[in-house]
Motif scaffolding. Structure first.
Motif, mmCIF file in Angstrom:
data_model
loop_
_atom_site.group_PDB
_atom_site.id
_atom_site.type_symbol
_atom_site.label_atom_id
_atom_site.label_comp_id
_atom_site.label_asym_id
_atom_site.label_seq_id
_atom_site.Cartn_x
_atom_site.Cartn_y
_atom_site.Cartn_z
ATOM 1 N N MET A 1 0.806 -1.206 0.000
ATOM 2 C CA MET A 1 0.000 0.000 0.000
ATOM 3 C C MET A 1 0.838 1.253 0.000
ATOM 4 O O MET A 1 0.359 2.322 -0.291
ATOM 5 C CB MET A 1 -0.961 0.032 1.185
ATOM 6 N N SER A 2 2.092 1.176 0.367
ATOM 7 C CA SER A 2 2.954 2.347 0.219
ATOM 8 C C SER A 2 4.265 1.888 -0.408
ATOM 9 O O SER A 2 4.594 0.714 -0.381
ATOM 10 C CB SER A 2 3.199 3.017 1.566
ATOM 11 N N SER A 3 4.977 2.829 -0.947
ATOM 12 C CA SER A 3 6.205 2.455 -1.654
ATOM 13 C C SER A 3 7.232 1.929 -0.659
ATOM 14 O O SER A 3 7.289 2.380 0.483
ATOM 15 C CB SER A 3 6.745 3.667 -2.417
ATOM 16 N N PRO A 4 8.068 0.956 -1.077
ATOM 17 C CA PRO A 4 9.017 0.312 -0.158
ATOM 18 C C PRO A 4 9.951 1.320 0.512
ATOM 19 O O PRO A 4 10.286 1.166 1.685
ATOM 20 C CB PRO A 4 9.807 -0.619 -1.073
ATOM 21 N N ALA A 5 10.302 2.371 -0.205
ATOM 22 C CA ALA A 5 11.277 3.321 0.334
ATOM 23 C C ALA A 5 10.733 4.042 1.561
ATOM 24 O O ALA A 5 11.487 4.411 2.455
ATOM 25 C CB ALA A 5 11.669 4.338 -0.725
ATOM 26 N N THR A 6 9.397 4.252 1.610
ATOM 27 C CA THR A 6 8.840 5.025 2.712
ATOM 28 C C THR A 6 8.016 4.162 3.655
ATOM 29 O O THR A 6 7.407 4.670 4.591
ATOM 30 C CB THR A 6 7.943 6.157 2.172
ATOM 31 N N ALA A 7 7.999 2.854 3.399
ATOM 32 C CA ALA A 7 7.136 1.973 4.178
ATOM 33 C C ALA A 7 7.440 2.048 5.659
ATOM 34 O O ALA A 7 6.557 1.916 6.496
ATOM 35 C CB ALA A 7 7.264 0.553 3.676
ATOM 36 N N ALA A 8 8.681 2.304 6.006
ATOM 37 C CA ALA A 8 9.085 2.270 7.405
ATOM 38 C C ALA A 8 8.749 3.556 8.140
ATOM 39 O O ALA A 8 8.805 3.590 9.370
ATOM 40 C CB ALA A 8 10.582 1.993 7.506
ATOM 41 N N ALA A 9 8.381 4.644 7.408
ATOM 42 C CA ALA A 9 8.129 5.913 8.076
ATOM 43 C C ALA A 9 6.868 5.827 8.900
ATOM 44 O O ALA A 9 5.846 5.331 8.424
ATOM 45 C CB ALA A 9 8.012 7.032 7.040
ATOM 46 N N PRO A 10 6.890 6.296 10.140
ATOM 47 C CA PRO A 10 5.722 6.192 11.003
ATOM 48 C C PRO A 10 4.630 7.211 10.614
ATOM 49 O O PRO A 10 4.939 8.248 10.050
ATOM 50 C CB PRO A 10 6.263 6.493 12.388
ATOM 51 N N VAL A 11 3.380 6.836 10.919
ATOM 52 C CA VAL A 11 2.258 7.771 10.723
ATOM 53 C C VAL A 11 2.294 8.828 11.817
ATOM 54 O O VAL A 11 2.127 10.012 11.578
ATOM 55 C CB VAL A 11 0.923 7.013 10.757
ATOM 56 N N VAL A 12 2.517 8.343 13.033
ATOM 57 C CA VAL A 12 2.564 9.260 14.179
ATOM 58 C C VAL A 12 3.929 9.128 14.836
ATOM 59 O O VAL A 12 4.392 8.012 15.093
ATOM 60 C CB VAL A 12 1.457 8.914 15.206
ATOM 61 N N GLU A 13 4.549 10.246 15.067
ATOM 62 C CA GLU A 13 5.854 10.222 15.719
ATOM 63 C C GLU A 13 5.898 11.327 16.771
ATOM 64 O O GLU A 13 5.802 12.507 16.438
ATOM 65 C CB GLU A 13 6.947 10.448 14.664
ATOM 66 N N LEU A 14 5.970 10.921 18.039
ATOM 67 C CA LEU A 14 6.027 11.899 19.125
ATOM 68 C C LEU A 14 7.427 11.907 19.708
ATOM 69 O O LEU A 14 7.990 10.858 19.993
ATOM 70 C CB LEU A 14 5.027 11.550 20.231
ATOM 71 N N HIS A 15 8.021 13.092 19.860
ATOM 72 C CA HIS A 15 9.338 13.216 20.496
ATOM 73 C C HIS A 15 9.229 14.157 21.674
ATOM 74 O O HIS A 15 8.951 15.341 21.484
ATOM 75 C CB HIS A 15 10.359 13.788 19.498
ATOM 76 N N ASP A 16 9.418 13.599 22.860
ATOM 77 C CA ASP A 16 9.534 14.448 24.042
ATOM 78 C C ASP A 16 8.331 15.384 24.178
ATOM 79 O O ASP A 16 8.452 16.535 24.579
ATOM 80 C CB ASP A 16 10.834 15.279 23.923
ATOM 81 N N LEU A 17 7.153 14.887 23.783
ATOM 82 C CA LEU A 17 5.968 15.730 23.717
ATOM 83 C C LEU A 17 5.448 16.068 25.109
ATOM 84 O O LEU A 17 5.343 15.182 25.963
ATOM 85 C CB LEU A 17 4.868 15.022 22.913
ATOM 86 N N GLY A 18 5.132 17.312 25.347
ATOM 87 C CA GLY A 18 4.620 17.715 26.658
ATOM 88 C C GLY A 18 3.540 18.764 26.516
ATOM 89 O O GLY A 18 3.493 19.516 25.555
ATOM 90 N N ARG A 19 2.631 18.747 27.469
ATOM 91 C CA ARG A 19 1.567 19.759 27.468
ATOM 92 C C ARG A 19 1.329 20.190 28.902
ATOM 93 O O ARG A 19 0.966 19.366 29.767
ATOM 94 C CB ARG A 19 0.282 19.183 26.882
ATOM 95 N N THR A 20 1.580 21.451 29.173
ATOM 96 C CA THR A 20 1.366 21.985 30.511
ATOM 97 C C THR A 20 0.254 23.014 30.441
ATOM 98 O O THR A 20 0.255 23.876 29.558
ATOM 99 C CB THR A 20 2.657 22.656 31.035
ATOM 100 N N PHE A 21 -0.710 22.893 31.322
ATOM 101 C CA PHE A 21 -1.791 23.881 31.386
ATOM 102 C C PHE A 21 -1.405 24.940 32.391
ATOM 103 O O PHE A 21 -1.162 24.643 33.562
ATOM 104 C CB PHE A 21 -3.116 23.215 31.769
ATOM 105 N N GLU A 22 -1.307 26.175 31.895
ATOM 106 C CA GLU A 22 -0.895 27.265 32.767
ATOM 107 C C GLU A 22 -2.027 27.609 33.732
ATOM 108 O O GLU A 22 -3.193 27.359 33.463
ATOM 109 C CB GLU A 22 -0.536 28.504 31.934
ATOM 110 N N GLY A 23 -1.622 28.149 34.853
ATOM 111 C CA GLY A 23 -2.596 28.556 35.851
ATOM 112 C C GLY A 23 -1.870 28.882 37.123
ATOM 113 O O GLY A 23 -0.636 28.986 37.124
#
Lengths: 418, 232
Positions: free
Chosen positions: B1-23
């Motif tokens: 379903m995708s070309s072999p060259a890009t087959a390994a690329a992830p759909v979702v990639e999170l690096h060191d993701l953070g979310r702080t709610f200020e208050g």
């Protein structure tokens, strides 16, 4: 499989932005309005009333104004009265300029004049009028009836009608003949009912022959209770220095023109001392009437339109709160804030336009109804039926601005979770 | 379903993701999350309420912006995107399924599904056909002209799934998709997800139901804002 191959690298600027066609936007709005038909109808009601009030007001004012022109008192429109400017006040006042004795002739020479004549009060020094002596110990035989002096042309100028006899003429006037025409009421008091037997009346010690009795006077109805003598007799028997007023009957439409010429004809070089009264121009009357009606009802119409706008704003605002989930969903499937705002704007504009359309129709029906009931010809500016629904749409658009902004600022997260 | 060259690329990639709610007291709802989801993966995210699941869902769904770290969707760094671009990306690449379905009650089933393509560039006629085929994929080909109020809970959720997949997204994000359904119905919905996944769709399901979570190939647990892979 409709899936997109994953992992390919995209330039950020290559991302096609989300968009929605005007047609789709319109269809979404329509189906949203149809989803709550009774609420939509009630919301549009405010605009219906506002636009309806405005349209019927303008139409009825116009229809009535037109009516005024056609039924405008033709009598008043052809009348011009001139007199010398008064100096002083009350009974001590006198005219600043003496009107000439031939005023009637002078005016009648003007193009557009039908008839003209002078009218003056005669000071009889309190002399009472008596008719042929009747032996009636209970009844009074002497009456205090005012005497006026006129030129023969006046009878035409005030549209006097005789019940019997004739008017006196230039000859009577010139010769100073002692003849009178009696007003109907004056004749009744003096017990004069016929003139074929040449009845006489006396004013003080002066005897006059009655030549005619007036049945009606369309202008100056006060003449009906006067003893009317020619200028010639008034000048020779009483102290009448100059005519008091000049009455003129003009052709239809000529009154303004004649009014402008009368001072020059009567007092050349001293025009400013002649006061002329003429009926206002009928078009001005219409405009004034229209203006009066319009001012009042346009205010009322505008107020209802404002109330309508507030109604739309209110309901749309409630709608926005109720449809938070839908807004969140639309945002989730790619609607930008402007798409959300546009949809609510289109909805409120449609409501306004719908209300405007119904209101215009109702207003026109009302105009036709009133006209039919009053036997008038309905008159309407041709642009009104086109402008009015647009005005309604504009009201809806303006009313939708705040709710639309509110909708656009709805946070999809909160909306989808709630 | 995708070309072999890009087959390994992830759909979702999170690096060191953070979310702080200020208050007054800043809340670190998500901290240092690293996750890679490949095309065709089936990932469940579990955790107690208040653990940060929803925060993660909103970040993944481009409904919220992280305060630190990076999130690549289909290799696109979402941090660089304007709001309008995020909206477009969300519309094109992410399909949402919600606990409360969020169907428009006065529109037919097929219209509800077509709504997902309203803000894209698919021509109207094509939208109709795509909506029908999406509904057939979830087994609702016989309910096209029904309004949602006449459908059972399970059927409604299938409509929502059809709507989520109709535009051909890269990622299907489901937020408690079985929360309003009974066990049997939940089961059938899970089967739909598995079918879609077997056809190559990337599925992420947020749930507190361990049965639902157990069906996924990978399970990620959230605890106090910390994300960790379970098992394997």
């Amino acid at each position: 499989m409709t899936m997109r191959p994953s992992g390919e690298s995209h330039m950020v600027r290559d991302l096609p932005s989300s968009s929605v066609s005007i047609r789709d936007l319109f269809l979404e709005a329509v189906s949203a309005l149809l989803a709550r038909p009774s609420r939509s109808a009630l919301t549009a009601l405010g605009t219906v009333l506002g636009v309806g009030a405005l349209v019927s007001t303008l139409g009825i004012a116009q229809t009535a104004g037109n009516q005024i022109i056609t039924r405008f008192d033709e009598l008043a429109a052809t009348e011009v009265v001139a007199e010398g400017q008064r100096i002083g006040f009350g009974s001590g006042s006198r005219a600043a300029v003496a009107l000439p004795w031939d005023s009637g002739d002078r005016i009648e020479r003007l193009n557009g004049v039908v008839a003209a004549g002078t009218l003056s009060d005669v000071d009889t020094a309190g002399a009472l009028a008596t008719s042929v002596p009747v032996t009636d110990p209970l009844g009074s035989t002497a009456f205090d009836i005012p005497v006026v002096a006129v030129s023969p042309g006046l009878f035409g100028a005030v549209r006097a009608e005789l019940s019997t006899g004739r008017f006196f003429d230039e000859g009577h006037d010139r010769n100073g003949d002692k003849v009178v025409v009696l007003g109907a009421a004056a004749a009744q008091r003096l017990n004069v009912t016929r003139v074929d037997n040449r009845p006489a009346i006396k004013v003080g010690e002066e005897a006059f022959v009655v030549v005619g009795i007036l049945a009606d006077v369309q202008r100056e109805p006060s003449l009906l209770s006067r003893i009317i003598i020619p200028n010639g007799a008034a000048r020779s028997r009483y102290t009448l220095a100059a005519p008091t007023e000049v009455h003129v009957e003009t052709d239809v439409g000529a009154s303004r023109l004649i009014a402008g010429q009368v001072p020059t004809a009567l007092a050349p070089g001293r025009e400013e001392l002649v006061v002329v009264k003429a009926a206002p121009d009928p078009t001005q009357v219409r405009n004034r009437v229209e203006g009066d009606i319009n001012a009042l009802f346009i205010v009322l119409g505008s107020v209802s339109l404002l109330v309508g706008a507030i109604g739309i704003a209110n309901v749309t605002l409630v709608s926005v709160l109720e449809r938070r989930g839908e807004i969140g969903l639309r945002r989730a499937v790619g609607a930008a804030r402007r798409h959300i705002a546009s949809q609510f704007l289109v909805e409120s504009t449609l409501l306004g336009a719908l209300g405007g359309l119904i209101g215009t129709s109702a207003g026109i029906l009302l105009i036709v109804g009133v006209s039919a009931a009053r036997d008038w010809t309905p008159v309407l500016e041709p642009w009104l039926p086109f402008i009015a629904p647009i005005a309604g749409a504009l009201v809806g658009l303006l009313a939708g601005v705040y709710p639309a902004l509110k909708a656009a600022n709805t946070e999809p997260i909160a909306a989808l979770r709630g | 379903m995708s070309s072999p060259a890009t087959a390994a690329a992830p759909v979702v990639e999170l690096h060191d993701l953070g979310r702080t709610f200020e208050g007054a007291q800043p809340v670190e709802a998500l901290r240092r999350a690293d996750l890679s989801v490949m095309a065709g993966d089936y990932v469940s995210i579990v955790g107690p309420s208040g653990s940060g699941k929803s925060t993660l869902l909103h970040l993944l769904g481009l409904l919220d912006r992280p305060t630190k770290g990076s999130y690549l969707l289909d290799g696109i760094d979402t941090a660089d995107l304007s709001d309008a671009q995020r909206t477009a990306l969300r519309g094109q690449r992410i399909g949402f399924v919600f606990q409360s379905f969020h169907l428009l009650s006065h529109r037919t089933v097929v219209e509800n599904v077509m709504l997902a393509m309203l803000y894209g560039d698919t021509p109207k006629r094509q939208r109709h056909n795509l909506a029908i085929s999406a509904l057939e994929r979830v087994g609702l080909g016989h309910r096209l002209d029904f309004v949602p109020t006449l459908l059972s809970g399970g059927e409604r959720q299938r409509v929502a799934i059809a709507r989520a997949i109709v535009a051909g997204p890269s990622l299907l994000l489901a937020d408690e998709p079985t929360g309003n359904l009974d066990q049997t119905t939940s089961e059938s919905i899970m089967e739909v997800f598995e079918e879609l996944q077997s056809e190559g769709l990337t599925v992420m399901v947020i749930t507190h139901d361990s049965v639902v979570a157990g069906r996924a190939r990978r399970t990620v647990e959230m605890l106090d804002g910390v994300l960790s892979e379970v098992g394997q």
